[in-house]
Design an enzyme around this catalytic site. Structure first.
Site, mmCIF file in Angstrom:
data_model
loop_
_atom_site.group_PDB
_atom_site.id
_atom_site.type_symbol
_atom_site.label_atom_id
_atom_site.label_comp_id
_atom_site.label_asym_id
_atom_site.label_seq_id
_atom_site.Cartn_x
_atom_site.Cartn_y
_atom_site.Cartn_z
ATOM 1 N N CYS A 90 -46.043 -73.582 -20.518
ATOM 2 C CA CYS A 90 -47.378 -72.260 -19.855
ATOM 3 C C CYS A 90 -48.083 -73.403 -19.114
ATOM 4 O O CYS A 90 -48.515 -72.754 -18.075
ATOM 5 C CB CYS A 90 -48.223 -71.764 -21.026
ATOM 6 S SG CYS A 90 -47.217 -70.259 -22.017
ATOM 7 N N CYS A 112 -47.212 -74.414 -14.772
ATOM 8 C CA CYS A 112 -47.557 -74.036 -13.686
ATOM 9 C C CYS A 112 -48.973 -74.124 -13.837
ATOM 10 O O CYS A 112 -50.339 -73.320 -13.297
ATOM 11 C CB CYS A 112 -46.825 -72.612 -14.267
ATOM 12 S SG CYS A 112 -45.066 -72.714 -13.627
ATOM 13 N N HIS A 113 -49.499 -73.210 -15.383
ATOM 14 C CA HIS A 113 -51.279 -72.844 -15.849
ATOM 15 C C HIS A 113 -51.756 -73.999 -15.963
ATOM 16 O O HIS A 113 -51.968 -73.991 -16.994
ATOM 17 C CB HIS A 113 -51.088 -71.439 -16.364
ATOM 18 C CG HIS A 113 -50.349 -70.218 -15.668
ATOM 19 N ND1 HIS A 113 -50.208 -69.959 -14.497
ATOM 20 C CD2 HIS A 113 -49.527 -69.986 -16.473
ATOM 21 C CE1 HIS A 113 -49.309 -68.407 -14.701
ATOM 22 N NE2 HIS A 113 -48.242 -68.451 -15.131
ATOM 23 N N CYS A 169 -42.774 -64.682 -18.031
ATOM 24 C CA CYS A 169 -43.194 -65.609 -17.241
ATOM 25 C C CYS A 169 -42.148 -66.443 -18.467
ATOM 26 O O CYS A 169 -41.549 -67.920 -18.382
ATOM 27 C CB CYS A 169 -44.153 -66.273 -17.750
ATOM 28 S SG CYS A 169 -45.507 -67.069 -16.099
ATOM 29 N N CYS A 185 -55.835 -38.458 -30.742
ATOM 30 C CA CYS A 185 -56.650 -39.598 -30.921
ATOM 31 C C CYS A 185 -58.186 -39.063 -31.059
ATOM 32 O O CYS A 185 -58.700 -39.404 -31.567
ATOM 33 C CB CYS A 185 -55.843 -40.825 -29.502
ATOM 34 S SG CYS A 185 -54.878 -41.476 -29.365
ATOM 35 N N CYS A 193 -60.036 -38.007 -34.079
ATOM 36 C CA CYS A 193 -61.335 -38.676 -34.931
ATOM 37 C C CYS A 193 -61.924 -40.048 -33.715
ATOM 38 O O CYS A 193 -63.056 -39.638 -34.576
ATOM 39 C CB CYS A 193 -60.391 -39.950 -35.748
ATOM 40 S SG CYS A 193 -59.531 -39.798 -36.856
ATOM 41 N N HIS A 194 -60.968 -40.327 -32.688
ATOM 42 C CA HIS A 194 -62.289 -41.485 -32.242
ATOM 43 C C HIS A 194 -63.271 -40.370 -31.150
ATOM 44 O O HIS A 194 -63.618 -41.780 -30.188
ATOM 45 C CB HIS A 194 -60.911 -42.255 -31.560
ATOM 46 C CG HIS A 194 -60.534 -43.354 -32.528
ATOM 47 N ND1 HIS A 194 -61.248 -43.889 -33.420
ATOM 48 C CD2 HIS A 194 -59.076 -43.236 -33.062
ATOM 49 C CE1 HIS A 194 -60.588 -44.127 -34.322
ATOM 50 N NE2 HIS A 194 -58.830 -43.481 -34.207
ATOM 51 N N ARG A 201 -51.779 -51.613 -33.317
ATOM 52 C CA ARG A 201 -52.969 -50.977 -33.904
ATOM 53 C C ARG A 201 -52.110 -49.688 -33.572
ATOM 54 O O ARG A 201 -52.790 -48.295 -34.793
ATOM 55 C CB ARG A 201 -54.263 -51.322 -33.567
ATOM 56 C CG ARG A 201 -55.804 -50.531 -34.144
ATOM 57 C CD ARG A 201 -55.520 -50.727 -35.890
ATOM 58 N NE ARG A 201 -56.208 -50.153 -35.758
ATOM 59 C CZ ARG A 201 -56.142 -49.198 -37.479
ATOM 60 N NH1 ARG A 201 -55.343 -48.509 -36.890
ATOM 61 N NH2 ARG A 201 -56.877 -48.607 -37.395
ATOM 62 N N CYS A 210 -52.542 -46.834 -36.445
ATOM 63 C CA CYS A 210 -52.861 -45.472 -36.437
ATOM 64 C C CYS A 210 -51.896 -44.039 -36.345
ATOM 65 O O CYS A 210 -52.362 -42.530 -37.450
ATOM 66 C CB CYS A 210 -53.617 -44.811 -35.228
ATOM 67 S SG CYS A 210 -55.142 -44.908 -35.353
#
Lengths: 280, 109
Positions: free
Chosen positions: A97, A100-101, A133, A196, A199-200, A237, A241
Site C-alpha cells: 500500500c 503508492c500511499h 487496490c 433497526c 431499538c436504535h 455488526r 443484529c
C-alpha cells in the site's frame, strides 16, 4: 530505584473483571488529551431524533476509560498490525500500500465521506477501496470482508480521520442508495419482527436485557469489542443484529448492507469519527 | 519466531528525580498454553512468553516469570522510581528462544 507496585494482568483477565457500572451520560470523551465531541445536532432528514449520540456515551465507565488512552485501547494492537500490513509487499506486482500511499496520514478525512458513489455510479465502502487496490493494482488476492487483515488496515486508515465530523453525501447520485438503506432501516425483519429503528431510534438509552441500547452509530468502526476481543466490521455488526432478531442476515459486502451502511453513517453526520472505538 | 509478535511500551518522556512513574507494557502474542487440542485430538504445542524483564541503566527493575495460564497479549503495568536520566530496557523471552526488546529513554527535570 525501588519497585513500588507490581500489577500484572493479561487483557482477558482485565476484561472479565470489569463490572457493569452505570454509564455516566455527561462524561466527556478525551483521547490522548484531545476532546472529541460525542454528541451533535441531528441532520435535518432525521425526523424522529434531535440529537445524534455516540455509542461511547452508553458504555460503562471502565469501557469508556479504555478508549481514552491509545495504550490502554486494545484495538491498537491491531492498528499496529495494520501498519505492518500497509508496508508489506503482496501480489504479482510486488507492491505494498505504502508504495503508492506514502504517508498513511494522507488518508485524514477519507472515512468521513464513506460510503460514497464512485464515477461508475457504484456505492463504495473503504473495504471495497482496499480490495480494489489489492486486486487491480497489487495483483493480490482480495482480503476477506471482516478478516483480521482487512479490519486492521481499515482501522489504521480510519484512525487518520479521528476527531473529524462524519459527512457522507446523501443527495445527488447517492440518493437512491440512501433511500434503499432507509427502507431497510425501517423494515421489520425476522421472527422477532424488529426493524433497526425499533431499538436504535425508539429505545436508545433504554435497557435491552442487561445492556443499554445505543443509537447504533457507526462512527467508531472498526470497533474493538470486549466480547470477542477483536476488531469488528460494520457489516459484521449488522449481521450480528440481524441474527439477534432471528432474521437471515444479508451477506457482508452485499448491496443491501452497503446501502444500509450509507444510511446508518448518514444518521451520524456531524458526529466525530472515533475509530478505533472500544465497545462491549 | 512466533507470528505477529510486537512489543508496545508506554513510559513518560520526562519525570522529576525521585518521582514514581507508571510504566505500561504489552506484547502481542498468542500465548498458546499447551493444554489445548486441535480437531484431530493432538495437543497444540506450548508457545508462550515465559519471562519478562525491565532494566534501568543496567539495574534490574522487574523480572517476571510467566506461566501458561496467562492469556493472549500479556500486559504488565508497574510503578518505578526514577533517580536519574537514563534508559529503560524491556525484554521478553519466547519459548522458541526468540528475544524481543524495546528501549525507552527518560529525562529528569
Amino acid at each position: 530505584m525501588r519497585l513500588t507496585k507490581i500489577s500484572a494482568m493479561a487483557f482477558a483477565a482485565l476484561i472479565a473483571g470489569a463490572g457493569v457500572a452505570t454509564a455516566d451520560e455527561s462524561a466527556e470523551l478525551s483521547i490522548e488529551g484531545k476532546t472529541i465531541p460525542t454528541r451533535a445536532e441531528a441532520p435535518a432528514y432525521l425526523e424522529n431524533i434531535d440529537e445524534v449520540i455516540s455509542g461511547w456515551v452508553y458504555r460503562s465507565d471502565e469501557t469508556q476509560t479504555l478508549q481514552a488512552d491509545d495504550f490502554d485501547n486494545p484495538a491498537f494492537v491491531f492498528v499496529d498490525t495494520g501498519a505492518d500490513l500497509f508496508a508489506e509487499a503482496d501480489g504479482s506486482a510486488g507492491k505494498s500500500c505504502k508504495d503508492c500511499h506514502e504517508n498513511v496520514e494522507d488518508f485524514a478525512g477519507l472515512t468521513t465521506t464513506l460510503p460514497r458513489v464512485n464515477e461508475a455510479g457504484e456505492l463504495e465502502t473503504l473495504t471495497d477501496l482496499v480490495n480494489e487496490c489489492r486486486t487491480e493494482r497489487m495483483g493480490a488476492e482480495p482480503w476477506k470482508y471482516s478478516g483480521t487483515q482487512m479490519t486492521a488496515v481499515t482501522a489504521l486508515i480510519g484512525l487518520q480521520s479521528r476527531g473529524m465530523p462524519v459527512n457522507v453525501a446523501v443527495d445527488g447520485p447517492a440518493a437512491p442508495f440512501w433511500e434503499k438503506g432507509k427502507e431497510l432501516y425501517y423494515t421489520r425483519v425476522g421472527q422477532l419482527d424488529l426493524a433497526c429503528a425499533n431499538c436504535h431510534e425508539d429505545n436508545y438509552g433504554n435497557m435491552i436485557r442487561a445492556d443499554r441500547l445505543s443509537q447504533g452509530q457507526i462512527n467508531g468502526f472498526p470497533t474493538y469489542r470486549l466480547k470477542n476481543a477483536k476488531l469488528n466490521s460494520v457489516h459484521g455488526r449488522f449481521k450480528g443484529c440481524m441474527t439477534n432478531v432471528r432474521a437471515t442476515p444479508y451477506k457482508e459486502g452485499s448491496d443491501e448492507f452497503e446501502a444500509l451502511e450509507l444510511y446508518v453513517a448518514s444518521r451520524g453526520n456531524g458526529l466525530a469519527i472515533e475509530t478505533p472505538s472500544v465497545r462491549n | 519466531m512466533a507470528k505477529g509478535v510486537k512489543p508496545r511500551v508506554k513510559v513518560p518522556k520526562s519525570a522529576s528525580a525521585g518521582d514514581s512513574i507508571t510504566i505500561k507494557t504489552l506484547i502481542s502474542h498468542k500465548m498458546e498454553s499447551g493444554q489445548r487440542k486441535d480437531s484431530d485430538g493432538k495437543i497444540i504445542p506450548r508457545s508462550i512468553i515465559n519471562r519478562f524483564t525491565c532494566d534501568f541503566n543496567g539495574e534490574n527493575v522487574i523480572d517476571v516469570t510467566i506461566e501458561p495460564a496467562v492469556s493472549t497479549n500479556p500486559y504488565f503495568q508497574f510503578d518505578a522510581k526514577v533517580p536519574e536520566a537514563g534508559e529503560f530496557k524491556f525484554t521478553w523471552y519466547d519459548d522458541d528462544g526468540s528475544v524481543y526488546e524495546d528501549t525507552k529513554a527518560i529525562t529528569v527535570e
